[in-house]
Design a protein around this motif. Structure first.
Motif, PDB file in Angstrom:
ATOM      1  N   ALA A 131       1.326   6.888  17.890  1.00  0.00           N
ATOM      2  CA  ALA A 131       2.720   6.416  17.922  1.00  0.00           C
ATOM      3  C   ALA A 131       2.782   4.921  17.612  1.00  0.00           C
ATOM      4  CB  ALA A 131       3.344   6.721  19.281  1.00  0.00           C
ATOM      5  N   ALA A 132       1.863   4.168  18.195  1.00  0.00           N
ATOM      6  CA  ALA A 132       1.834   2.720  17.941  1.00  0.00           C
ATOM      7  C   ALA A 132       1.507   2.428  16.479  1.00  0.00           C
ATOM      8  CB  ALA A 132       0.821   2.057  18.869  1.00  0.00           C
ATOM      9  N   ALA A 133       0.563   3.162  15.910  1.00  0.00           N
ATOM     10  CA  ALA A 133       0.207   2.956  14.502  1.00  0.00           C
ATOM     11  C   ALA A 133       1.392   3.244  13.595  1.00  0.00           C
ATOM     12  CB  ALA A 133      -0.974   3.849  14.127  1.00  0.00           C
ATOM     13  N   THR A 134       2.125   4.298  13.904  1.00  0.00           N
ATOM     14  CA  THR A 134       3.307   4.649  13.109  1.00  0.00           C
ATOM     15  C   THR A 134       4.355   3.543  13.197  1.00  0.00           C
ATOM     16  OG1 THR A 134       2.863   6.976  13.571  1.00  0.00           O
ATOM     17  CG2 THR A 134       5.041   6.441  12.709  1.00  0.00           C
ATOM     18  N   ALA A 135       4.568   3.037  14.406  1.00  0.00           N
ATOM     19  CA  ALA A 135       5.545   1.964  14.607  1.00  0.00           C
ATOM     20  C   ALA A 135       5.121   0.691  13.886  1.00  0.00           C
ATOM     21  CB  ALA A 135       5.738   1.712  16.099  1.00  0.00           C
ATOM     22  N   VAL A 136       3.836   0.391  13.890  1.00  0.00           N
ATOM     23  CA  VAL A 136       3.335  -0.801  13.190  1.00  0.00           C
ATOM     24  C   VAL A 136       3.545  -0.663  11.689  1.00  0.00           C
ATOM     25  CG1 VAL A 136       1.229  -2.079  12.587  1.00  0.00           C
ATOM     26  CG2 VAL A 136       1.721  -1.538  14.974  1.00  0.00           C
ATOM     27  N   LEU A 137       3.244   0.498  11.139  1.00  0.00           N
ATOM     28  CA  LEU A 137       3.463   0.722   9.705  1.00  0.00           C
ATOM     29  C   LEU A 137       4.932   0.533   9.336  1.00  0.00           C
ATOM     30  CD1 LEU A 137       1.120   3.796   9.251  1.00  0.00           C
ATOM     31  CD2 LEU A 137       0.800   1.538   8.205  1.00  0.00           C
ATOM     32  N   LEU A 138       5.829   1.088  10.152  1.00  0.00           N
ATOM     33  CA  LEU A 138       7.265   0.917   9.910  1.00  0.00           C
ATOM     34  C   LEU A 138       7.653  -0.560   9.994  1.00  0.00           C
ATOM     35  CD1 LEU A 138      10.125   2.022   9.482  1.00  0.00           C
ATOM     36  CD2 LEU A 138      10.256   2.362  11.972  1.00  0.00           C
ATOM     37  N   THR A 139       7.129  -1.253  10.975  1.00  0.00           N
ATOM     38  CA  THR A 139       7.451  -2.674  11.150  1.00  0.00           C
ATOM     39  C   THR A 139       6.999  -3.493   9.951  1.00  0.00           C
ATOM     40  OG1 THR A 139       7.304  -2.432  13.550  1.00  0.00           O
ATOM     41  CG2 THR A 139       7.126  -4.669  12.667  1.00  0.00           C
ATOM     42  N   VAL A 140       5.814  -3.215   9.453  1.00  0.00           N
ATOM     43  CA  VAL A 140       5.319  -3.931   8.266  1.00  0.00           C
ATOM     44  C   VAL A 140       6.232  -3.655   7.075  1.00  0.00           C
ATOM     45  CG1 VAL A 140       3.410  -4.075   6.599  1.00  0.00           C
ATOM     46  CG2 VAL A 140       2.928  -4.041   9.058  1.00  0.00           C
ATOM     47  N   GLN A 141       6.624  -2.400   6.904  1.00  0.00           N
ATOM     48  CA  GLN A 141       7.543  -2.068   5.809  1.00  0.00           C
ATOM     49  C   GLN A 141       8.843  -2.853   5.934  1.00  0.00           C
ATOM     50  OE1 GLN A 141       7.548   2.299   6.287  1.00  0.00           O
ATOM     51  NE2 GLN A 141       7.146   2.367   4.086  1.00  0.00           N
ATOM     52  N   LEU A 142       9.411  -2.873   7.131  1.00  0.00           N
ATOM     53  CA  LEU A 142      10.722  -3.479   7.322  1.00  0.00           C
ATOM     54  C   LEU A 142      10.701  -5.004   7.267  1.00  0.00           C
ATOM     55  CD1 LEU A 142      12.191  -1.240  10.171  1.00  0.00           C
ATOM     56  CD2 LEU A 142      12.578  -1.092   7.700  1.00  0.00           C
ATOM     57  N   LEU A 143       9.666  -5.610   7.820  1.00  0.00           N
ATOM     58  CA  LEU A 143       9.654  -7.067   7.917  1.00  0.00           C
ATOM     59  C   LEU A 143       8.949  -7.767   6.761  1.00  0.00           C
ATOM     60  CD1 LEU A 143       8.991  -7.537  11.743  1.00  0.00           C
ATOM     61  CD2 LEU A 143      11.176  -7.495  10.514  1.00  0.00           C
TER      62      LEU A 143
ATOM     63  N   VAL B  64       7.705  -5.903   3.494  1.00  0.00           N
ATOM     64  CA  VAL B  64       7.845  -5.331   2.152  1.00  0.00           C
ATOM     65  C   VAL B  64       9.303  -5.180   1.745  1.00  0.00           C
ATOM     66  CG1 VAL B  64       7.167  -3.432   0.637  1.00  0.00           C
ATOM     67  CG2 VAL B  64       5.626  -4.167   2.466  1.00  0.00           C
ATOM     68  N   ARG B  65      10.145  -4.667   2.637  1.00  0.00           N
ATOM     69  CA  ARG B  65      11.554  -4.456   2.265  1.00  0.00           C
ATOM     70  C   ARG B  65      12.260  -5.729   1.805  1.00  0.00           C
ATOM     71  NH1 ARG B  65      15.186  -0.325   3.465  1.00  0.00           N
ATOM     72  NH2 ARG B  65      16.542  -1.710   2.319  1.00  0.00           N
ATOM     73  N   PRO B  66      12.068  -6.871   2.480  1.00  0.00           N
ATOM     74  CA  PRO B  66      12.736  -8.086   1.987  1.00  0.00           C
ATOM     75  C   PRO B  66      12.326  -8.434   0.555  1.00  0.00           C
ATOM     76  CG  PRO B  66      11.984  -8.420   4.227  1.00  0.00           C
ATOM     77  CD  PRO B  66      11.402  -7.102   3.762  1.00  0.00           C
ATOM     78  N   TRP B  67      11.072  -8.219   0.210  1.00  0.00           N
ATOM     79  CA  TRP B  67      10.562  -8.480  -1.134  1.00  0.00           C
ATOM     80  C   TRP B  67      11.256  -7.544  -2.125  1.00  0.00           C
ATOM     81  CZ3 TRP B  67       4.550  -8.227  -2.156  1.00  0.00           C
ATOM     82  CH2 TRP B  67       4.252  -8.823  -3.377  1.00  0.00           C
ATOM     83  N   LEU B  68      11.335  -6.270  -1.774  1.00  0.00           N
ATOM     84  CA  LEU B  68      12.012  -5.303  -2.641  1.00  0.00           C
ATOM     85  C   LEU B  68      13.508  -5.608  -2.758  1.00  0.00           C
ATOM     86  CD1 LEU B  68      10.290  -2.005  -1.465  1.00  0.00           C
ATOM     87  CD2 LEU B  68      10.004  -3.136  -3.680  1.00  0.00           C
TER      88      LEU B  68
ATOM     89  N   HIS C 238      16.933 -10.184 -15.335  1.00  0.00           N
ATOM     90  CA  HIS C 238      15.697  -9.441 -15.581  1.00  0.00           C
ATOM     91  C   HIS C 238      14.725  -9.763 -14.455  1.00  0.00           C
ATOM     92  CE1 HIS C 238      12.290  -7.599 -17.508  1.00  0.00           C
ATOM     93  NE2 HIS C 238      11.617  -8.723 -17.322  1.00  0.00           N
ATOM     94  N   ALA C 239      14.176  -8.733 -13.867  1.00  0.00           N
ATOM     95  CA  ALA C 239      13.179  -8.919 -12.810  1.00  0.00           C
ATOM     96  C   ALA C 239      11.970  -8.060 -13.154  1.00  0.00           C
ATOM     97  CB  ALA C 239      13.759  -8.523 -11.463  1.00  0.00           C
ATOM     98  N   PRO C 240      10.807  -8.681 -13.262  1.00  0.00           N
ATOM     99  CA  PRO C 240       9.614  -7.901 -13.595  1.00  0.00           C
ATOM    100  C   PRO C 240       9.299  -6.889 -12.488  1.00  0.00           C
ATOM    101  CG  PRO C 240       9.020 -10.130 -12.928  1.00  0.00           C
ATOM    102  CD  PRO C 240      10.512 -10.084 -13.010  1.00  0.00           C
ATOM    103  N   ARG C 241       8.565  -5.858 -12.863  1.00  0.00           N
ATOM    104  CA  ARG C 241       8.161  -4.848 -11.876  1.00  0.00           C
ATOM    105  C   ARG C 241       7.445  -5.543 -10.727  1.00  0.00           C
ATOM    106  NH1 ARG C 241       9.133   0.285 -12.199  1.00  0.00           N
ATOM    107  NH2 ARG C 241       9.534   1.206 -14.211  1.00  0.00           N
ATOM    108  N   SER C 242       7.634  -4.994  -9.549  1.00  0.00           N
ATOM    109  CA  SER C 242       7.101  -5.615  -8.354  1.00  0.00           C
ATOM    110  C   SER C 242       5.958  -4.794  -7.763  1.00  0.00           C
ATOM    111  CB  SER C 242       8.224  -5.743  -7.325  1.00  0.00           C
ATOM    112  OG  SER C 242       7.720  -6.139  -6.089  1.00  0.00           O
ATOM    113  N   ARG C 243       4.933  -5.476  -7.320  1.00  0.00           N
ATOM    114  CA  ARG C 243       3.830  -4.806  -6.626  1.00  0.00           C
ATOM    115  C   ARG C 243       4.265  -4.368  -5.232  1.00  0.00           C
ATOM    116  NH1 ARG C 243      -1.098  -8.766  -8.249  1.00  0.00           N
ATOM    117  NH2 ARG C 243      -1.005  -8.361 -10.470  1.00  0.00           N
ATOM    118  N   ALA C 244       5.345  -4.936  -4.748  1.00  0.00           N
ATOM    119  CA  ALA C 244       5.846  -4.567  -3.422  1.00  0.00           C
ATOM    120  C   ALA C 244       6.207  -3.085  -3.377  1.00  0.00           C
ATOM    121  CB  ALA C 244       7.054  -5.421  -3.054  1.00  0.00           C
ATOM    122  N   HIS C 245       6.650  -2.555  -4.496  1.00  0.00           N
ATOM    123  CA  HIS C 245       6.994  -1.138  -4.550  1.00  0.00           C
ATOM    124  C   HIS C 245       5.756  -0.278  -4.287  1.00  0.00           C
ATOM    125  CE1 HIS C 245       8.383   2.623  -6.675  1.00  0.00           C
ATOM    126  NE2 HIS C 245       9.292   2.437  -5.747  1.00  0.00           N
TER     127      HIS C 245
END
Length: 142
Positions: A81-93, A95-99, A111-118
């Motif tokens: 459960a903690a690992a799942t929550a950590v993965l979600l937190t990393v995505q939200l804090l 990766v998502r802002p970058w995307l 024009h925005a080049p393709r992003s590695r964040a995706h």
């Protein structure tokens, strides 16, 4: 009460798993195959859909955490459960802002080049999917 809390946590986990499968691995990739769908329209829809998904994911994570606390769970279930929550937190804090910055540029007509964040988001999504499967299995086996 403990058994009910575990059942609710299992149900929340499996619902969350279904949402991730349906949106991240089915809707999102297929949306861009639709004939005539412009990139800007697809991105605008994707931002709305993923914002809603992420809000729902936070709700499911909280429901699961509360249930596990009520049940007094420890060990592998708590770790998953903690690992799942950590993965979600990393995505939200992280990766998502970058995307969001990239999609905002595209929606503004720039024009925005393709992003590695995706790719990072997809990788984290796959890891989260595995964690949800493992957590669901552990809760159902318990």
């Amino acid at each position: 009460m403990t058994e009910l809390a575990i059942r609710v946590a299992a149900a929340a986990t499996l619902i969350w798993l279904g949402m991730v499968l349906a949106i991240s691995f089915l809707e999102a990739p297929l949306k861009f195959r639709a004939e005539g769908l412009e990139l800007r329209v697809g991105l605008a829809i994707g931002r709305i859909v993923f914002r809603a998904l992420n809000i729902a994911e936070v709700v499911w994570a909280v429901v699961i955490a509360v249930c596990l606390a009520v049940a007094g769970e420890s060990g592998p279930v708590l770790l998953l459960a903690a690992a799942t929550a950590v993965l979600l937190t990393v995505q939200l804090l992280l990766v998502r802002p970058w995307l969001n910055r990239r999609s905002a540029r595209v929606l503004a007509g720039q024009h925005a080049p393709r992003s590695r964040a995706h790719h990072a988001y997809i990788g984290l999504e796959a890891l989260k999917l595995g964690a949800l499967v493992a957590l669901g299995a552990a809760l159902l086996a318990g």
